[in-house]
Design an enzyme around this catalytic site. Structure first.
Site, PDB file in Angstrom:
ATOM      1  N   GLU A  24      -0.796  -2.447 -14.347  1.00 39.24           N
ATOM      2  CA  GLU A  24      -0.967  -1.923 -15.711  1.00 39.24           C
ATOM      3  C   GLU A  24      -1.443  -2.980 -16.710  1.00 39.24           C
ATOM      4  O   GLU A  24      -1.043  -2.976 -17.881  1.00 39.24           O
ATOM      5  CB  GLU A  24       0.337  -1.271 -16.185  1.00 39.24           C
ATOM      6  CG  GLU A  24       0.172  -0.070 -17.082  1.00 39.24           C
ATOM      7  CD  GLU A  24      -0.540   1.121 -16.433  1.00 39.24           C
ATOM      8  OE1 GLU A  24      -1.045   1.964 -17.184  1.00 39.24           O
ATOM      9  OE2 GLU A  24      -0.579   1.224 -15.174  1.00 39.24           O
ATOM     10  N   CYS A  59       0.833  -1.204   0.000  1.00 31.93           N
ATOM     11  CA  CYS A  59       0.000   0.000   0.000  1.00 31.93           C
ATOM     12  C   CYS A  59       0.869   1.257   0.000  1.00 31.93           C
ATOM     13  O   CYS A  59       1.717   1.433   0.879  1.00 31.93           O
ATOM     14  CB  CYS A  59      -0.923   0.014   1.210  1.00 31.93           C
ATOM     15  SG  CYS A  59      -1.989   1.487   1.268  1.00 31.93           S
TER      16      CYS A  59
END
Length: 321
Positions: free
Chosen positions: A201, A98
């Site tokens: 991605e 995170c």
């Protein structure tokens, strides 16, 4: 090959896991992180983030859901891993990825990649506390300040007993800006024998195949790409068989969002429901011209019924695209 739905704080909750796994192609999900500090969390917190614990840690269509923990105290993480297992978790995942400032400021998430030894202590403690038949896995990035820590941290996690390692192909400083450095995942994968899962991605079927070629990973984790295109996992699975399936239409997407809204209304006030729908709609703008068309009006709406009416106010063009 497996496709895993990534945890996304504030978006990939139980209702959206239910909605997306019904579409097909997703092999596993991971909950939003449960933050572990100094106090022992009650069972209701685990059930809040992972209501699938009431269903043998499965969504309604039978997709497994891992419980993810975030924290930096090995002993407390171990206790919470043990509790997750006692409540029915079939996999305990640890968040070292995170990038949020508030999380990193309190020594959680990606900032721990500055300390591979501490990462190893956390994983080892959880691994020791959790029954041997329950996998303990971890998610990380390539580093915090730069992309230089991927190999060292992956090796630390392997030595500590992690059963799998998900690597997001960016550093904390990179955030979510393109490109994803899949070649750096390959370096880490080659340095360990523990299975490595590539993340970052993957928006299209072509992205999946490029990621697989560059990273060398058969398995991938997809977050934003699956929010933007709910049928992406299904399309990737079809491509493995040399097939190309028709893309999901806007009409089908609206039906999913209506189902999602109904589930959210059993958990949240309407103003929060519309907020979640807007988050999803914003991602859908990348894959559906209809979402882009209604976005200026939808972003102003605060009530659920008008929001759903807005979603249905345009004709579906995706099938002909």
């Amino acid at each position: 090959m497996r496709i895993i739905l990534a945890p996304m704080e504030g978006l990939v909750d139980a209702p959206i896991r239910e909605t997306l796994t019904k579409v097909g192609g997703i092999d596993r999900c991971v909950t939003e992180f449960i933050r572990v500090t100094q106090g022992m969390l009650p069972p209701r917190i685990f059930y809040k983030y992972a209501p699938e614990l009431h269903n043998r840690s499965l969504t309604r269509v039978g997709v497994p859901v891992a419980v993810q923990l975030l924290g930096s105290d090995p002993a407390m993480m171990a206790r919470h891993g043990e509790q997750a297992a006692s409540l029915g978790a079939t996999q305990v995942d640890i968040n070292f990825g995170c990038p949020a400032k508030t999380v990193n400021k309190h020594k959680g998430g990606c900032v721990l990649m500055r300390e591979p030894e501490l990462m190893a202590e956390i994983v080892a403690a959880v691994r020791q506390a959790v029954p041997a038949d329950i996998p303990v896995t971890a998610k990380m990035r390539l580093g915090y300040d730069d992309r230089s820590m991927g190999v060292a941290c992956a090796q630390a996690l392997e030595a500590a007993g992690a059963g799998e390692i998900v690597i997001h192909a960016r550093s904390k400083v990179d955030g979510y800006k393109p490109p994803a450095y899949w070649e750096e995942i390959a370096r880490a994968r080659e340095a360990v024998s523990t299975p490595v899962i590539a993340n970052g991605e993957i928006w299209t079927v072509a992205d999946y195949w490029r990621c697989r070629e560059v990273s060398g990973c058969d398995d991938v984790m997809i977050g934003r790409g699956l929010i933007a295109r709910p049928d992406l996992a299904r399309a990737i699975k079809a491509s493995q068989c040399g097939e190309e399936i028709p893309p999901m239409t806007w009409h089908e997407v609206v039906a999913l969002m209506e189902e999602y809204a109904a589930a959210l209304q059993t958990r949240l006030e309407d103003r929060y429901v519309t907020g979640r729908i807007k988050q999803w709609l914003n991602y859908l703008r990348q894959g559906f011209s209809e979402a882009e068309q209604i976005w200026p009006n939808a972003r102003k709406i605060r009530e659920v019924a008008p929001m759903l009416a807005c979603l249905s106010s345009v004709e579906s063009h995706q099938a002909a695209a």
